[in-house]
Design a protein around this motif. Structure first.
Motif, short mmCIF file in Angstrom:
data_model
loop_
_atom_site.label_atom_id
_atom_site.label_comp_id
_atom_site.label_asym_id
_atom_site.label_seq_id
_atom_site.Cartn_x
_atom_site.Cartn_y
_atom_site.Cartn_z
N TYR A 12 0.84 -1.19 0.00
CA TYR A 12 0.00 0.00 0.00
C TYR A 12 0.87 1.24 0.00
O TYR A 12 1.90 1.27 0.67
CB TYR A 12 -0.87 0.04 1.26
CG TYR A 12 -1.95 -1.00 1.31
CD1 TYR A 12 -3.23 -0.72 0.86
CD2 TYR A 12 -1.70 -2.26 1.82
CE1 TYR A 12 -4.23 -1.67 0.93
CE2 TYR A 12 -2.69 -3.22 1.88
CZ TYR A 12 -3.95 -2.92 1.43
OH TYR A 12 -4.94 -3.87 1.49
N ASP A 13 0.44 2.25 -0.72
CA ASP A 13 1.05 3.57 -0.62
C ASP A 13 0.14 4.40 0.28
O ASP A 13 -1.07 4.46 0.06
CB ASP A 13 1.17 4.23 -1.99
CG ASP A 13 2.29 3.63 -2.83
OD1 ASP A 13 3.12 2.88 -2.27
OD2 ASP A 13 2.34 3.90 -4.04
N VAL A 14 0.73 5.01 1.29
CA VAL A 14 -0.02 5.74 2.31
C VAL A 14 0.49 7.17 2.38
O VAL A 14 1.70 7.39 2.44
CB VAL A 14 0.16 5.07 3.70
CG1 VAL A 14 -0.67 5.78 4.75
CG2 VAL A 14 -0.15 3.59 3.64
N SER A 15 -0.42 8.13 2.37
CA SER A 15 -0.03 9.52 2.64
C SER A 15 -0.73 9.95 3.91
O SER A 15 -1.85 9.52 4.20
CB SER A 15 -0.36 10.45 1.47
OG SER A 15 -1.75 10.60 1.34
N THR A 16 -0.05 10.79 4.69
CA THR A 16 -0.56 11.23 5.98
C THR A 16 -0.57 12.74 6.07
O THR A 16 0.11 13.42 5.28
CB THR A 16 0.28 10.66 7.14
OG1 THR A 16 1.61 11.16 7.02
CG2 THR A 16 0.30 9.14 7.12
N PHE A 17 -1.32 13.27 7.00
CA PHE A 17 -1.34 14.71 7.23
C PHE A 17 -0.07 15.16 7.97
O PHE A 17 0.35 16.29 7.84
CB PHE A 17 -2.58 15.11 8.03
CG PHE A 17 -3.86 14.97 7.25
CD1 PHE A 17 -4.24 15.94 6.34
CD2 PHE A 17 -4.66 13.85 7.40
CE1 PHE A 17 -5.41 15.82 5.60
CE2 PHE A 17 -5.83 13.71 6.67
CZ PHE A 17 -6.21 14.70 5.77
#
Length: 95
Positions: A1-6
């Motif tokens: 999975y590719d995950v982006s966060t705040f």
């Protein structure tokens, strides 16, 4: 999975994700592979699939998930497959 966060993802965050995390349901996740992509994003390879696992793992270490994209299922890479679409498994995928 590719995950982006705040939030900014630190090496410490990635180490915790890789080592496995005890979730609020008192379930310890299996070790994973977590590598940085950018300041606020990373790729994670899981070896188990619990409901909302990535979101809960991130939340438990202080990260809020902005986006989450599956890039592969086992050895099969999804590529440009759009949400809700499918393709037949090729012979090359079976090896």
């Amino acid at each position: 999975y590719d995950v982006s966060t705040f939030e900014t993802v630190t090496p410490e965050h990635l180490k915790k994700l890789a080592d496995g995390i005890r979730l609020p349901q008192n379930i310890k996740t299996l070790p994973a592979i977590a590598t940085p992509i950018g300041d606020n994003s990373f790729r994670i390879i899981l070896y188990q699939g619990l409901k909302r696992q990535i979101r809960e793992m991130c939340l438990s270490i202080g990260l809020n998930v902005k986006t989450l994209h599956r890039v592969a299922i086992g050895p099969i890479h999804i590529g440009g497959l759009k949400p809700g679409k499918y393709r037949y498994i090729r012979e090359a995928d079976r090896k």
